[in-house]
Write a protein that holds these residues in place. Sequence first.
Motif, PDB file in Angstrom:
ATOM      1  N   THR B  30       0.878  -1.151   0.000  1.00 29.31           N
ATOM      2  CA  THR B  30       0.000   0.000   0.000  1.00 29.31           C
ATOM      3  C   THR B  30       0.922   1.209   0.000  1.00 29.31           C
ATOM      4  OG1 THR B  30      -1.380  -1.348   1.393  1.00 29.31           O
ATOM      5  CG2 THR B  30      -2.040   0.925   1.127  1.00 29.31           C
ATOM      6  N   ALA B  31       0.653   2.125  -0.865  1.00 28.47           N
ATOM      7  CA  ALA B  31       1.558   3.260  -1.031  1.00 28.47           C
ATOM      8  C   ALA B  31       1.803   3.968   0.294  1.00 28.47           C
ATOM      9  CB  ALA B  31       0.961   4.232  -2.037  1.00 28.47           C
ATOM     10  N   ALA B  32       3.033   4.362   0.516  1.00 27.67           N
ATOM     11  CA  ALA B  32       3.380   5.042   1.763  1.00 27.67           C
ATOM     12  C   ALA B  32       2.580   6.333   1.885  1.00 27.67           C
ATOM     13  CB  ALA B  32       4.871   5.346   1.774  1.00 27.67           C
ATOM     14  N   VAL B  33       2.102   6.547   3.091  1.00 32.59           N
ATOM     15  CA  VAL B  33       1.347   7.772   3.362  1.00 32.59           C
ATOM     16  C   VAL B  33       2.340   8.928   3.498  1.00 32.59           C
ATOM     17  CG1 VAL B  33      -0.095   8.854   5.114  1.00 32.59           C
ATOM     18  CG2 VAL B  33      -0.486   6.477   4.465  1.00 32.59           C
ATOM     19  N   GLN B  34       1.964  10.074   3.034  1.00 32.73           N
ATOM     20  CA  GLN B  34       2.817  11.262   3.201  1.00 32.73           C
ATOM     21  C   GLN B  34       2.275  12.092   4.353  1.00 32.73           C
ATOM     22  OE1 GLN B  34       5.545  11.606   1.430  1.00 32.73           O
ATOM     23  NE2 GLN B  34       5.063   9.804   0.199  1.00 32.73           N
ATOM     24  N   PRO B  35       2.847  11.948   5.519  1.00 35.64           N
ATOM     25  CA  PRO B  35       2.292  12.684   6.656  1.00 35.64           C
ATOM     26  C   PRO B  35       2.417  14.204   6.468  1.00 35.64           C
ATOM     27  CG  PRO B  35       4.072  11.169   7.317  1.00 35.64           C
ATOM     28  CD  PRO B  35       4.063  11.213   5.831  1.00 35.64           C
ATOM     29  N   LYS B  36       1.405  14.884   6.950  1.00 38.01           N
ATOM     30  CA  LYS B  36       1.469  16.350   6.925  1.00 38.01           C
ATOM     31  C   LYS B  36       1.324  16.844   8.353  1.00 38.01           C
ATOM     32  CE  LYS B  36      -0.772  16.549   2.413  1.00 38.01           C
ATOM     33  NZ  LYS B  36      -1.463  15.234   2.456  1.00 38.01           N
ATOM     34  N   ILE B  37       2.410  16.705   9.087  1.00 38.80           N
ATOM     35  CA  ILE B  37       2.370  17.096  10.487  1.00 38.80           C
ATOM     36  C   ILE B  37       2.960  18.491  10.611  1.00 38.80           C
ATOM     37  CG2 ILE B  37       3.058  16.432  12.831  1.00 38.80           C
ATOM     38  CD1 ILE B  37       1.589  14.168  11.586  1.00 38.80           C
ATOM     39  N   ASN B  96      -7.610  10.492   9.321  1.00 33.63           N
ATOM     40  CA  ASN B  96      -8.135   9.934   8.071  1.00 33.63           C
ATOM     41  C   ASN B  96      -8.359  11.045   7.033  1.00 33.63           C
ATOM     42  OD1 ASN B  96      -9.043   7.568   6.663  1.00 33.63           O
ATOM     43  ND2 ASN B  96     -11.118   8.392   6.823  1.00 33.63           N
ATOM     44  N   ASP B  97      -8.933  12.151   7.501  1.00 35.33           N
ATOM     45  CA  ASP B  97      -9.199  13.260   6.581  1.00 35.33           C
ATOM     46  C   ASP B  97      -7.912  13.831   6.011  1.00 35.33           C
ATOM     47  OD1 ASP B  97     -11.860  12.906   7.032  1.00 35.33           O
ATOM     48  OD2 ASP B  97     -12.093  14.590   8.430  1.00 35.33           O
ATOM     49  N   THR B  98      -6.860  13.819   6.826  1.00 32.95           N
ATOM     50  CA  THR B  98      -5.594  14.429   6.386  1.00 32.95           C
ATOM     51  C   THR B  98      -4.569  13.384   5.953  1.00 32.95           C
ATOM     52  OG1 THR B  98      -4.989  14.457   8.719  1.00 32.95           O
ATOM     53  CG2 THR B  98      -5.828  16.511   7.805  1.00 32.95           C
ATOM     54  N   LYS B  99      -4.987  12.103   5.963  1.00 31.85           N
ATOM     55  CA  LYS B  99      -4.125  10.989   5.541  1.00 31.85           C
ATOM     56  C   LYS B  99      -2.807  10.913   6.329  1.00 31.85           C
ATOM     57  CE  LYS B  99      -6.350  10.639   1.126  1.00 31.85           C
ATOM     58  NZ  LYS B  99      -6.295  10.669  -0.319  1.00 31.85           N
ATOM     59  N   VAL B 100      -2.939  11.069   7.624  1.00 35.00           N
ATOM     60  CA  VAL B 100      -1.779  10.955   8.513  1.00 35.00           C
ATOM     61  C   VAL B 100      -1.825   9.587   9.206  1.00 35.00           C
ATOM     62  CG1 VAL B 100      -0.789  11.836  10.683  1.00 35.00           C
ATOM     63  CG2 VAL B 100      -1.553  13.430   8.908  1.00 35.00           C
ATOM     64  N   PRO B 101      -0.690   8.857   9.258  1.00 39.59           N
ATOM     65  CA  PRO B 101      -0.685   7.556   9.927  1.00 39.59           C
ATOM     66  C   PRO B 101      -1.099   7.655  11.391  1.00 39.59           C
ATOM     67  CG  PRO B 101       1.347   7.858   8.683  1.00 39.59           C
ATOM     68  CD  PRO B 101       0.613   9.174   8.661  1.00 39.59           C
ATOM     69  N   LEU B 102      -1.793   6.618  11.849  1.00 35.49           N
ATOM     70  CA  LEU B 102      -2.283   6.572  13.225  1.00 35.49           C
ATOM     71  C   LEU B 102      -1.913   5.209  13.800  1.00 35.49           C
ATOM     72  CD1 LEU B 102      -4.094   7.979  15.393  1.00 35.49           C
ATOM     73  CD2 LEU B 102      -6.025   6.732  14.406  1.00 35.49           C
ATOM     74  N   ILE B 103      -1.185   5.225  14.911  1.00 40.98           N
ATOM     75  CA  ILE B 103      -0.740   3.964  15.498  1.00 40.98           C
ATOM     76  C   ILE B 103      -1.257   3.855  16.933  1.00 40.98           C
ATOM     77  CG2 ILE B 103       1.271   2.543  16.127  1.00 40.98           C
ATOM     78  CD1 ILE B 103       2.123   5.227  13.840  1.00 40.98           C
ATOM     79  N   PRO B 104      -2.212   2.959  17.186  1.00 40.54           N
ATOM     80  CA  PRO B 104      -2.690   2.772  18.561  1.00 40.54           C
ATOM     81  C   PRO B 104      -1.572   2.209  19.431  1.00 40.54           C
ATOM     82  CG  PRO B 104      -4.146   1.698  16.947  1.00 40.54           C
ATOM     83  CD  PRO B 104      -2.897   2.058  16.233  1.00 40.54           C
ATOM     84  N   PHE B 105      -1.505   2.674  20.679  1.00 40.35           N
ATOM     85  CA  PHE B 105      -0.412   2.271  21.576  1.00 40.35           C
ATOM     86  C   PHE B 105      -0.977   1.902  22.939  1.00 40.35           C
ATOM     87  CE2 PHE B 105       3.151   2.630  24.432  1.00 40.35           C
ATOM     88  CZ  PHE B 105       4.280   2.357  23.681  1.00 40.35           C
ATOM     89  N   GLY B 106      -0.718   0.664  23.363  1.00 38.78           N
ATOM     90  CA  GLY B 106      -1.172   0.223  24.687  1.00 38.78           C
ATOM     91  C   GLY B 106       0.004   0.126  25.631  1.00 38.78           C
ATOM     92  N   PHE B 482     -11.896  -1.122   5.103  1.00 45.33           N
ATOM     93  CA  PHE B 482     -12.035  -0.338   6.336  1.00 45.33           C
ATOM     94  C   PHE B 482     -11.060   0.826   6.409  1.00 45.33           C
ATOM     95  CE2 PHE B 482     -14.021  -4.353   7.889  1.00 45.33           C
ATOM     96  CZ  PHE B 482     -15.258  -3.798   8.174  1.00 45.33           C
ATOM     97  N   ASP B 483      -9.949   0.701   5.712  1.00 47.20           N
ATOM     98  CA  ASP B 483      -8.906   1.724   5.846  1.00 47.20           C
ATOM     99  C   ASP B 483      -8.368   2.090   4.469  1.00 47.20           C
ATOM    100  OD1 ASP B 483      -6.980   3.386   6.918  1.00 47.20           O
ATOM    101  OD2 ASP B 483      -5.582   1.756   7.393  1.00 47.20           O
ATOM    102  N   PRO B 484      -9.235   2.687   3.641  1.00 50.20           N
ATOM    103  CA  PRO B 484      -8.836   2.948   2.248  1.00 50.20           C
ATOM    104  C   PRO B 484      -7.643   3.888   2.134  1.00 50.20           C
ATOM    105  CG  PRO B 484     -10.931   4.025   2.767  1.00 50.20           C
ATOM    106  CD  PRO B 484     -10.618   3.124   3.916  1.00 50.20           C
ATOM    107  N   ASN B 485      -7.439   4.726   3.137  1.00 48.33           N
ATOM    108  CA  ASN B 485      -6.302   5.651   3.071  1.00 48.33           C
ATOM    109  C   ASN B 485      -5.040   5.068   3.697  1.00 48.33           C
ATOM    110  OD1 ASN B 485      -7.848   7.631   1.811  1.00 48.33           O
ATOM    111  ND2 ASN B 485      -8.670   8.336   3.777  1.00 48.33           N
ATOM    112  N   ASN B 486      -5.137   3.819   4.170  1.00 50.34           N
ATOM    113  CA  ASN B 486      -3.993   3.153   4.803  1.00 50.34           C
ATOM    114  C   ASN B 486      -3.357   4.008   5.890  1.00 50.34           C
ATOM    115  OD1 ASN B 486      -2.109   1.107   5.277  1.00 50.34           O
ATOM    116  ND2 ASN B 486      -0.654   1.956   3.793  1.00 50.34           N
ATOM    117  N   ILE B 487      -4.197   4.553   6.753  1.00 53.63           N
ATOM    118  CA  ILE B 487      -3.630   5.343   7.869  1.00 53.63           C
ATOM    119  C   ILE B 487      -3.360   4.476   9.086  1.00 53.63           C
ATOM    120  CG2 ILE B 487      -4.710   7.537   7.181  1.00 53.63           C
ATOM    121  CD1 ILE B 487      -6.548   7.014   9.790  1.00 53.63           C
TER     122      ILE B 487
END
Lengths: 495, 495
Positions: B30-37, B96-106, B482-487
């Motif tokens: 899946t193409a790498a997401v380009q974060p816009k942070i 999701n709206d901004t196509k930024v990766p999201l990593i849940p952390f426990g 479920f995750d079309p933007n691969n975030i």
Amino acid sequence: MYLSKCIRFCLQQTARTVSKESPLWKRYSTAAVQPKIDTSFVGALKTIVGDANVSTADAIREQHGHDESHHAVAMPDVVVFAESVDHVSKVSKLCNDTKVPLIPFGSGTGLEGGVNALQGGVCLDVTKMDQIVQVNAEDFDCTVQPGVMRLGLNNYLRDTGLWFPIDPGADASVCGMCATSASGTNAVKYGTMRENVLNLQVVLPDGRVIDTAGRGRRTKKTSAGYNLTNLFLGSEGTLGTITEATVRLYGIPEKTISAVCHFNEVSEAVDTVVQILQCGIPMAKLEFLDDSAIDCFNRFCKYDMTVAHSLFLEFHGPAYGLEDQFQSVKELIEMNNGFGLKQASDADERNRLWKARHEMVWACTARIPGSKPYSTDVCVPITNLPEIITKTKQMVVEADVIGPMVGHVGDGNFHIFFPCDHSDTETFKKIKDISHKMAVMAMELNGTCTGEHGIGIGKRDLLVAEVGEETLGAMKQIKETFDPNNIMNPGKVFF
Amino acid sequence: MYLSKCIRFCLQQTARTVSKESPLWKRYSTAAVQPKIDTSFVGALKTIVGDANVSTADAIREQHGHDESHHAVAMPDVVVFAESVDHVSKVSKLCNDTKVPLIPFGSGTGLEGGVNALQGGVCLDVTKMDQIVQVNAEDFDCTVQPGVMRLGLNNYLRDTGLWFPIDPGADASVCGMCATSASGTNAVKYGTMRENVLNLQVVLPDGRVIDTAGRGRRTKKTSAGYNLTNLFLGSEGTLGTITEATVRLYGIPEKTISAVCHFNEVSEAVDTVVQILQCGIPMAKLEFLDDSAIDCFNRFCKYDMTVAHSLFLEFHGPAYGLEDQFQSVKELIEMNNGFGLKQASDADERNRLWKARHEMVWACTARIPGSKPYSTDVCVPITNLPEIITKTKQMVVEADVIGPMVGHVGDGNFHIFFPCDHSDTETFKKIKDISHKMAVMAMELNGTCTGEHGIGIGKRDLLVAEVGEETLGAMKQIKETFDPNNIMNPGKVFF
């Protein structure tokens, strides 16, 4: 209270009342497929599976247009008998390319109209694929094709000292049991299909063949990728056709004790069940039959069991300890005013006892000649069992209908098998009403409208109420992903 | 042989060798997401969760850029601490709206690099959501938020006489254990997370909140719609964020017997295990530690356990029968030349015994200061255990590396915890090579490359080989749905 409001709201919003113009309809319904079954299509089927494996005869179509439930027969246009995965794959692809409905058909023993061809199309009978592919006795697993029945498998396994314990009563096909996520009388100890399938071979609507856990995988556990096995388990033929299942086996118990006892009050029987479970006594079977069910059975089989609310019990295990378990249960039965506790002393007596339980569906329908079973299937957390069972029994008595109650109460799951004759509209309305109220009550008590029979045709509205719109939306996303043309068993699970 | 050829072919074709131009890459990657942070994005996060719950400090980001594995730290751009489902939902939607990766952390106790932020983005720490929402003691279930740890839950439950038995060793969060489909030392008796979760609340990437089985559902079984619970179990944060889990509890066993015994040959120990399982003796724990593992532990904890291949055993149950089970096992141990069988007589001695098992990861890495654990995690059908364990042990000896072997052999699952120092490239190469060969061998023996740790970063190529291209394609379809933007946790499970 919040839960209750939600459920009632959802039910108001769903199919019972919505028209095709409603946004809700658009959200959850999938447009009806327009079958194009003509001579050339039937010819194409014959090219794939051979002339002898395609039938458009009325009798064959009728036989494949229903299961064992009360739902009206809905005949497919054509019945195809597959003899190989390749057949299944090619027929699926043909149906998908031409947008013709495809309904996988196993033993036809379902109770929610799961095989009725609501939109016509092709019924894909897989019972000719009946090989036991392999038995790995020392690893406690085996792989079967979709025509292998539960009892046939257990007969085959007898010499190995192993058995496949999941037992929904009917002699269902093992793969069909996968399709409905079946369970039954032994689930208290051995779990349901959900816990006992290691891999499924599935043909997707477009003809792709996948092994959910990877070809040949048969480990007790895995964390490799998404759990597709449990996604296809219970998908009721709406996502693909199951063409092989690798399931867990168990050693035939060294010792088995079966017993029956009776109670004057429903609540006493159910309290006993709750207490047995809370004491952690490892029961194999823990079944409830009310007085009406025993009466039906006595009439059907010319028996003379005590007509009273009854518990049927079974213990499996090594010889040591089993008698102690039985004694503990005996104390609990006595504490709750149970009487007539009788232990089945040998296999014959045990089989006689369980025959009563297993023939219950037919014993019930025999009360009204020509009737078919209308089965309810609620399941609740065990502490809520006394309330729902007592209230249900009251509803049946007040409605003055025949409604014997039987249940896998060890799992919090029970049924009423109403003998149902559609032409008696007044009684049918009463039955439908009780069934609906039971489901709503179960949901309000943190339970489910279907413990083991599935959604099929009759519970699609209840599914929305039970899981909520967002969750149903997520389920529909999966359906649309794998079956964008909605050819797989259309009209089941979802509207 | 066929299996072996397939696996080798798939491995040749996958990421180890493919370039971005290959059709295979296009199919599975899946193409790498380009974060816009930027400041405005961080500001938007602060608006949602409050200033104090957003951090871009290096120390915090570093801490959230790795789990307990050897995989290189990959820091997120920003760490967000969620305090509610609403926070999780809004942050997800923003990402999701901004196509930024999201990593849940426990708890960050994973062993496959599951939380490493390979493409930067937002790490969503959910440990502040640490409430035990409800305990239904009489129904044997409870509901917890994602910050609730396994040991904390069991401490809380102590007065109820219940416990949550799934025990992966580390003090992981219960929801994190859901995310990786964890299991551990008690799975022989109690199953894995797969068998013990009744409902999950999940926030989907677009912010939708779903309850997989429906809000409030907590029945032991259900056939209502698709089994979303088991789909999200083991999805490693790639489909959504788990914000609540309803899990099954069990009565604390009336009696527990723990014991240890030793063997001169690996094969003798493993044969004993296979025979115990085939006799159907209901063990609670059945763990193998080789001589090297015991040696590591003795050094780490200054103990003096016999340095030999050892089996650690535990029996749970009602008092009756347990001693008989122990005697049966004793006979099998003696038949296989086991020696030094020692029963732990009280809780203190039992805890001491299991401390050896649970501290093994750290005991291993302590052998090479500064190292991190490189863990293998293969699982095979039990009859194939002797072959794979013997051959693995041989490889470790021949490579002359420190590689203590420990395993939940009762499930056919075992690990080597290599202490791994990336700067020692020669040893690292050897470790990687053994690990890869073990996985291939496991797959050839009908097993899996990961019994319980998941795919994470390091086993993505093995996943393709294990399940095959078509099955992986089906998994990817679900991911894309479920995750079309691969975030969601990009770069994990799939390339």
